[in-house]
Design a protein around this motif. Structure first.
Motif, PDB file in Angstrom:
ATOM      1  N   THR A 190       0.846  -1.192   0.000  1.00 58.93           N
ATOM      2  CA  THR A 190       0.000   0.000   0.000  1.00 58.93           C
ATOM      3  C   THR A 190       0.879   1.238   0.000  1.00 58.93           C
ATOM      4  N   ILE A 191       0.693   2.091  -1.007  1.00 55.86           N
ATOM      5  CA  ILE A 191       1.516   3.300  -1.169  1.00 55.86           C
ATOM      6  C   ILE A 191       0.595   4.519  -1.156  1.00 55.86           C
ATOM      7  N   SER A 192       0.988   5.539  -0.379  1.00 49.35           N
ATOM      8  CA  SER A 192       0.240   6.803  -0.386  1.00 49.35           C
ATOM      9  C   SER A 192       0.633   7.593  -1.620  1.00 49.35           C
ATOM     10  N   VAL A 193      -0.361   8.015  -2.377  1.00 53.73           N
ATOM     11  CA  VAL A 193      -0.094   8.662  -3.650  1.00 53.73           C
ATOM     12  C   VAL A 193      -1.008   9.871  -3.835  1.00 53.73           C
ATOM     13  N   ASP A 194      -0.645  10.679  -4.835  1.00 58.42           N
ATOM     14  CA  ASP A 194      -1.539  11.713  -5.358  1.00 58.42           C
ATOM     15  C   ASP A 194      -2.170  11.172  -6.631  1.00 58.42           C
TER      16      ASP A 194
END
Length: 261
Positions: A190-194
């Motif tokens: 899980t990666i936090s992205v824009d």
């Protein structure tokens, strides 16, 4: 002697005449009093008769006035009754018209309710097949619509209005330039992205450290990693979507157009 006798006879005759004259005068006086009394009685009776006539005349005038008032009221009531009758007839026609409309609404309602269910099903299918822009919010909206369909305290018109609002929101996604943060699953991580989307033409994601970027392949239904040449243009596009810089032309990946068959 003879002269004395004659004088006595003459005197007696004079006395007799005077007595007769007195009797006549008395009789005349009696008749005059009677006449005066009768005349007085006649005047009194005439006055009483005139009073009765005046009273009867006044009563007749009052009765005539009452009669005219009754006639006037009767005419006014007749006009009013005619007016009320027309109002009642018009109200009856209005009620019949409203009843026909209610019956028509009920028939329409029986047709609208299945239509709303089909619209929700179509919206749900569209969200699942569409580019997953804010997919969780859109899926929740569909479920919320399904929920209100079973709520008796929500009118059919309100249900239909909310369904139409959901369709309008889906249309807005197709023309919006928007960026928002979220989580992206990549290779089990899980990666936090824009996230960034230009309508439905291009849906991209960039890690918050701006070292990696991906594009959504809707045919394959998966995220595809972009090469580093798109990192700076994507960063610029995200800033434009957030009104942090002026809108300018940037180079972004878009799906190739399909050939028409």
């Amino acid at each position: 002697m003879t002269k004395v006798i004659n004088r006595s006879k003459i005197a007696a005759a004079v006395v007799g005449i005077m007595a007769v004259a007195g009797s006549a005068t008395v009789a005349a006086n009696v008749d005059l009093s009677r006449l005066q009394a009768e005349q007085t009685e006649t005047h009194r009776s005439s006055a009483q008769s005139q009073e009765r006539i005046d009273s009867l005349f006044e009563q007749s005038r009052e009765l005539l006035a009452e009669y005219r008032a009754v006639v006037s009221q009767t005419e006014a009531l007749r006009v009013y009754n005619d007016h009320v009758e027309r109002l009642v007839n018009d109200q009856n026609e209005t009620m019949e018209s409203l009843q026909r409309q209610i019956d028509g609404i009920e028939e329409t309602r029986r047709g609208v309710v299945p239509l709303m269910y089909r619209m929700i099903d179509s919206l749900d299918e569209f969200v699942q097949l569409d580019v997953p822009i804010r997919s969780e919010n859109r899926a929740n909206r569909v479920e919320r619509l399904r929920g209100i369909m079973t709520q008796s305290n929500v009118t059919d018109s309100e249900k239909f209005r909310q369904i139409m609002e959901a369709y309008q929101a889906e249309m807005d996604y197709g023309v919006a330039l928007n960026a928002y943060q979220g989580d992206l699953e990549v290779d089990g991580e899980t990666i936090s992205v824009d996230f960034f989307h230009l309508g439905r033409v291009s849906f991209l994601a960039q890690s918050l450290d701006q070292r990696n970027a991906w594009r959504w392949d809707n045919d394959a239904r998966e995220w595809v990693e972009l090469d580093s040449s798109y990192l700076n243009p994507l960063t610029q596009a995200i800033r434009m979507a957030r009104n942090q810089t002026q809108v300018d032309i940037v180079r972004l990946p878009v799906p190739a157009p399909e050939n028409a068959e």
